[in-house]
Design a protein around this motif. Structure first.
Motif, PDB file in Angstrom:
ATOM      1  N   CYS A   1      11.942 108.556  80.108  1.00 32.91           N
ATOM      2  CA  CYS A   1      13.365 108.160  80.159  1.00 32.91           C
ATOM      3  C   CYS A   1      13.502 106.675  80.472  1.00 32.91           C
ATOM      4  CB  CYS A   1      14.155 109.009  81.150  1.00 32.91           C
ATOM      5  SG  CYS A   1      13.738 108.741  82.875  1.00 32.91           S
ATOM      6  N   ALA A   2      12.449 106.049  81.041  1.00 30.95           N
ATOM      7  CA  ALA A   2      12.557 104.619  81.360  1.00 30.95           C
ATOM      8  C   ALA A   2      11.194 103.970  81.531  1.00 30.95           C
ATOM      9  CB  ALA A   2      13.350 104.424  82.655  1.00 30.95           C
ATOM     10  N   VAL A   3      11.165 102.673  81.226  1.00 30.07           N
ATOM     11  CA  VAL A   3      10.061 101.817  81.660  1.00 30.07           C
ATOM     12  C   VAL A   3      10.666 100.897  82.717  1.00 30.07           C
ATOM     13  CG1 VAL A   3       8.458  99.972  81.000  1.00 30.07           C
ATOM     14  CG2 VAL A   3       8.890 101.889  79.429  1.00 30.07           C
ATOM     15  N   LEU A   4      10.006 100.835  83.869  1.00 31.62           N
ATOM     16  CA  LEU A   4      10.492  99.995  84.981  1.00 31.62           C
ATOM     17  C   LEU A   4       9.426  98.957  85.274  1.00 31.62           C
ATOM     18  CD1 LEU A   4      12.228  99.307  87.517  1.00 31.62           C
ATOM     19  CD2 LEU A   4      11.071 101.194  88.695  1.00 31.62           C
ATOM     20  N   LEU A   5       9.813  97.671  85.232  1.00 27.45           N
ATOM     21  CA  LEU A   5       8.816  96.623  85.516  1.00 27.45           C
ATOM     22  C   LEU A   5       9.478  95.356  86.036  1.00 27.45           C
ATOM     23  CD1 LEU A   5       9.267  94.638  82.896  1.00 27.45           C
ATOM     24  CD2 LEU A   5       7.730  96.205  81.775  1.00 27.45           C
ATOM     25  N   GLU A   6       8.644  94.497  86.646  1.00 25.97           N
ATOM     26  CA  GLU A   6       9.070  93.153  87.062  1.00 25.97           C
ATOM     27  C   GLU A   6       8.529  92.155  86.043  1.00 25.97           C
ATOM     28  OE1 GLU A   6       7.585  92.921  91.489  1.00 25.97           O
ATOM     29  OE2 GLU A   6       6.752  94.629  90.422  1.00 25.97           O
ATOM     30  N   CYS A   7       9.263  91.083  85.741  1.00 20.08           N
ATOM     31  CA  CYS A   7       8.738  90.044  84.838  1.00 20.08           C
ATOM     32  C   CYS A   7       7.631  89.262  85.537  1.00 20.08           C
ATOM     33  CB  CYS A   7       9.840  89.073  84.427  1.00 20.08           C
ATOM     34  SG  CYS A   7      11.104  89.813  83.418  1.00 20.08           S
ATOM     35  N   ILE A   8       7.791  89.055  86.838  1.00 21.46           N
ATOM     36  CA  ILE A   8       6.720  88.468  87.657  1.00 21.46           C
ATOM     37  C   ILE A   8       6.564  89.403  88.846  1.00 21.46           C
ATOM     38  CG2 ILE A   8       5.994  86.514  89.080  1.00 21.46           C
ATOM     39  CD1 ILE A   8       7.759  84.711  87.382  1.00 21.46           C
ATOM     40  N   GLN A   9       5.380  89.962  89.005  1.00 25.62           N
ATOM     41  CA  GLN A   9       5.172  90.874  90.132  1.00 25.62           C
ATOM     42  C   GLN A   9       5.120  90.058  91.415  1.00 25.62           C
ATOM     43  OE1 GLN A   9       1.661  93.178  89.081  1.00 25.62           O
ATOM     44  NE2 GLN A   9       2.949  94.654  87.978  1.00 25.62           N
ATOM     45  N   GLY A  10       6.148  90.217  92.240  1.00 21.13           N
ATOM     46  CA  GLY A  10       6.234  89.416  93.475  1.00 21.13           C
ATOM     47  C   GLY A  10       5.221  89.867  94.502  1.00 21.13           C
ATOM     48  N   GLU A  11       5.447  91.082  95.051  1.00 17.92           N
ATOM     49  CA  GLU A  11       4.537  91.590  96.081  1.00 17.92           C
ATOM     50  C   GLU A  11       3.145  91.844  95.506  1.00 17.92           C
ATOM     51  OE1 GLU A  11       5.621  91.616  99.316  1.00 17.92           O
ATOM     52  OE2 GLU A  11       7.273  90.682  98.251  1.00 17.92           O
ATOM     53  N   GLY A  12       3.053  92.016  94.204  1.00 19.49           N
ATOM     54  CA  GLY A  12       1.759  92.239  93.552  1.00 19.49           C
ATOM     55  C   GLY A  12       0.936  90.970  93.435  1.00 19.49           C
ATOM     56  N   GLY A  13       1.397  89.863  94.022  1.00 20.99           N
ATOM     57  CA  GLY A  13       0.594  88.639  94.041  1.00 20.99           C
ATOM     58  C   GLY A  13       1.150  87.521  93.183  1.00 20.99           C
ATOM     59  N   VAL A  14       2.476  87.495  92.977  1.00 23.53           N
ATOM     60  CA  VAL A  14       3.109  86.477  92.111  1.00 23.53           C
ATOM     61  C   VAL A  14       2.354  86.463  90.766  1.00 23.53           C
ATOM     62  CG1 VAL A  14       4.031  84.137  91.925  1.00 23.53           C
ATOM     63  CG2 VAL A  14       3.679  85.128  94.181  1.00 23.53           C
ATOM     64  N   ARG A  15       2.356  87.631  90.110  1.00 24.31           N
ATOM     65  CA  ARG A  15       1.602  87.804  88.870  1.00 24.31           C
ATOM     66  C   ARG A  15       2.554  87.947  87.698  1.00 24.31           C
ATOM     67  NH1 ARG A  15      -3.070  92.342  88.800  1.00 24.31           N
ATOM     68  NH2 ARG A  15      -1.243  93.690  88.938  1.00 24.31           N
ATOM     69  N   PRO A  16       2.632  86.924  86.813  1.00 25.22           N
ATOM     70  CA  PRO A  16       3.524  87.054  85.649  1.00 25.22           C
ATOM     71  C   PRO A  16       3.025  88.133  84.697  1.00 25.22           C
ATOM     72  CG  PRO A  16       2.908  84.749  86.035  1.00 25.22           C
ATOM     73  CD  PRO A  16       2.025  85.582  86.912  1.00 25.22           C
ATOM     74  N   VAL A  17       3.934  88.976  84.235  1.00 22.88           N
ATOM     75  CA  VAL A  17       3.599  89.999  83.241  1.00 22.88           C
ATOM     76  C   VAL A  17       3.672  89.325  81.872  1.00 22.88           C
ATOM     77  CG1 VAL A  17       4.415  92.149  82.183  1.00 22.88           C
ATOM     78  CG2 VAL A  17       4.381  91.906  84.687  1.00 22.88           C
ATOM     79  N   PRO A  18       2.610  89.441  81.051  1.00 24.02           N
ATOM     80  CA  PRO A  18       2.604  88.739  79.757  1.00 24.02           C
ATOM     81  C   PRO A  18       3.778  89.154  78.859  1.00 24.02           C
ATOM     82  CG  PRO A  18       0.435  89.690  80.246  1.00 24.02           C
ATOM     83  CD  PRO A  18       1.378  90.212  81.288  1.00 24.02           C
ATOM     84  N   ASP A  19       4.262  88.203  78.067  1.00 23.15           N
ATOM     85  CA  ASP A  19       5.391  88.462  77.168  1.00 23.15           C
ATOM     86  C   ASP A  19       5.112  89.618  76.208  1.00 23.15           C
ATOM     87  OD1 ASP A  19       7.084  86.628  78.230  1.00 23.15           O
ATOM     88  OD2 ASP A  19       6.928  85.158  76.596  1.00 23.15           O
ATOM     89  N   ASP A  20       3.826  89.748  75.741  1.00 17.97           N
ATOM     90  CA  ASP A  20       3.574  90.827  74.761  1.00 17.97           C
ATOM     91  C   ASP A  20       3.748  92.207  75.406  1.00 17.97           C
ATOM     92  OD1 ASP A  20       1.157  90.551  76.210  1.00 17.97           O
ATOM     93  OD2 ASP A  20      -0.006  91.413  74.558  1.00 17.97           O
ATOM     94  N   VAL A  21       3.555  92.289  76.717  1.00 17.33           N
ATOM     95  CA  VAL A  21       3.786  93.567  77.418  1.00 17.33           C
ATOM     96  C   VAL A  21       5.296  93.831  77.499  1.00 17.33           C
ATOM     97  CG1 VAL A  21       3.531  94.791  79.617  1.00 17.33           C
ATOM     98  CG2 VAL A  21       1.631  93.420  78.720  1.00 17.33           C
ATOM     99  N   LEU A  22       6.058  92.775  77.761  1.00 13.47           N
ATOM    100  CA  LEU A  22       7.518  92.942  77.820  1.00 13.47           C
ATOM    101  C   LEU A  22       8.063  93.365  76.454  1.00 13.47           C
ATOM    102  CD1 LEU A  22       8.441  89.772  79.949  1.00 13.47           C
ATOM    103  CD2 LEU A  22       8.092  92.113  80.759  1.00 13.47           C
ATOM    104  N   VAL A  23       7.566  92.729  75.415  1.00 11.43           N
ATOM    105  CA  VAL A  23       8.032  93.066  74.057  1.00 11.43           C
ATOM    106  C   VAL A  23       7.626  94.500  73.708  1.00 11.43           C
ATOM    107  CG1 VAL A  23       7.753  92.514  71.595  1.00 11.43           C
ATOM    108  CG2 VAL A  23       8.077  90.666  73.264  1.00 11.43           C
ATOM    109  N   ALA A  24       6.397  94.875  74.074  1.00 11.51           N
ATOM    110  CA  ALA A  24       5.942  96.253  73.811  1.00 11.51           C
ATOM    111  C   ALA A  24       6.842  97.241  74.551  1.00 11.51           C
ATOM    112  CB  ALA A  24       4.486  96.426  74.251  1.00 11.51           C
TER     113      ALA A  24
END
Ligand code: PLP
Length: 415
Positions: free
Chosen positions: A194-217
């Motif tokens: 029913c949903a995909v839930l994500l952060e564009c940059i994982q804050g607590e996960g270590g200031v880790r940017p999620v790659p654009d291709d993952v966001l597009v996927a």
């Protein structure tokens, strides 16, 4: 900035009473702060600390910002609470403003009290949207290393198994995939999602940017499956990474975003903002909060948004970010312990060559700079949007000294 010293015994006394009367669910505290003013926090002895942590990315306008103080004082003297049986002006104004800064003309907001309750609302909304299509459409896909909160649903959505372990069994409806694997994400989204839930940059996960291709996927997979894309902007929102919301710097537009932390500069608030069909997925009686949309908190948030616009603080934040990134790159070129910098805007992670981030953070604190270790080898810098170039220079000097001190101590320890 100075402050009249309060009784010097107060720090020990307060820490002792905290240990006695407050549930000990956090790391053991060693510091007490009694007052804030702009970029400074003052301890019980009246010593100012340069706050480049902002209470975990919250006080973006600094401490005791006059516009927020005035709005809160005025609203507290006017009307504090009515419940959601009634409508009050600050909440309506805030919801309309949020629609404007998301750029979604059809946006509707549910007001919650923090990040976790904003995400809880988004997850319930997605479940209703899913179940309207098919009874079993209740699963959620999230990313490893994510952080979405500590309620049962948001804990399960948090991709950090160590945090789950003490509370299992959880709901059993979340599928977690690596944060940088677009194919794994595509494969995880099924008809039951029913949903995909994500952060564009994982804050607590270590200031880790999620790659654009993952966001597009994620966007494409949600569209194909009839699922909602929810972007958690709790830490990244309200100008922290540059634009109003981090997604505005990416190729995707989500169906829902959640916001909290900086929205009311330290007063407790959460907002779940949805567009399109998602905006009406929750119907009357399906979700509620006694305090959600509280007039005082919403008046603070309106003052925050107004101040950011009035003083063009998003542009100012971008200038500060460039100065900090240049400063860290300079450190990386001259201090072997520093590998580089990641993140965007004023949510930055200094990458270290060894797992000494906690030692560096405490060396910084000894030099009156507050930052934190967000991973064993990553130091998080989240200064306020109102910091000055001079504050940045002071922070970089304190960082250099701290890194040198920790590197020296580490070398001494090595036989
Ligand atoms: C991205 C993200 N989502 C949700 C939360 C939970 O917010 P809260 O602690 O206000 O419930 C946090 C808190 O750090 C966060 O960083």
């Amino acid at each position: 900035m100075t402050s009249a010293p309060t009784a010097s015994v107060r720090t020990d006394d307060l820490l002792e009473r905290h240990g006695e009367h407050v549930m000990q669910t956090y790391g053991e505290p060693t510091q007490v702060f009694v007052r804030g003013d702009g970029v400074a926090l003052f301890d019980a002895e009246g010593r100012p600390y340069l706050d480049f942590l902002c209470g975990l990315a919250v006080t973006s306008l600094g401490h005791a910002h006059p516009a927020v103080t005035a709005a809160v004082s005025h609203q507290a003297a006017t009307l504090v609470h009515t419940s959601n049986l009634f409508v009050t002006p600050p909440a309506v104004e805030l919801a309309a403003r949020l629609a404007r800064i998301t750029g979604w003309a059809d946006a509707r907001t549910f007001f919650a009290n923090c990040g976790a309750t904003a995400n809880e609302a988004a997850l319930k909304l997605a479940r209703r949207h899913g179940k309207r299509q098919r009874a079993g459409k209740v699963r959620v896909v999230t990313l490893e290393g994510s952080f979405h909160g500590r309620t049962f649903a948001t804990l399960e959505a948090t991709g950090q198994p160590a945090k789950h372990a003490p509370f299992e069994p959880l709901l059993g409806v979340v599928d977690t995939v690596p944060y940088d694997d677009a194919d794994a994400l595509r494969a995880a989204v099924t008809d039951d999602t029913c949903a995909v839930l994500l952060e564009c940059i994982q804050g607590e996960g270590g200031v880790r940017p999620v790659p654009d291709d993952v966001l597009v996927a994620a966007r494409e997979a949600c569209d194909a499956a009839g699922a909602l894309l929810i972007i958690d902007e709790v830490q990244t929102g309200i100008g922290r990474t540059g634009p109003w919301f981090a997604f505005q710097d990416t190729p995707v537009v989500p169906d829902v975003i959640t916001v909290a932390k900086a929205l009311a500069n330290g007063l407790p608030i959460g907002a779940c903002i949805a567009r399109g069909a998602a905006a009406t997925a929750l119907e009357r009686g399906e979700h509620a909060s006694t305090f959600g949309g509280n007039p005082v908190v919403c008046a603070a948030a309106n003052a925050v948004l107004d101040t950011i616009e009035r003083h063009d603080l998003l542009a100012h934040g971008a200038r500060l970010s460039a100065a900090i990134v240049a400063g860290i790159e300079d450190l990386a070129a001259t201090v072997p312990l520093v590998r580089g910098v990641r993140g965007r805007g004023l949510l930055l992670g200094m990458e270290l060559a060894s797992p000494v981030a906690a030692a560096v953070a405490s060396a910084c604190s000894e030099r009156f700079l507050l930052v934190n270790a967000v991973a064993p080898d990553v130091l998080r810098l989240a200064p306020p949007l109102v910091a000055t170039e001079q504050d940045v220079a002071l922070a970089l000097a304190a960082l250099r000294e701290s890194l040198t001190a920790v590197a020296g101590a580490t070398t001494e320890e090595t036989p």
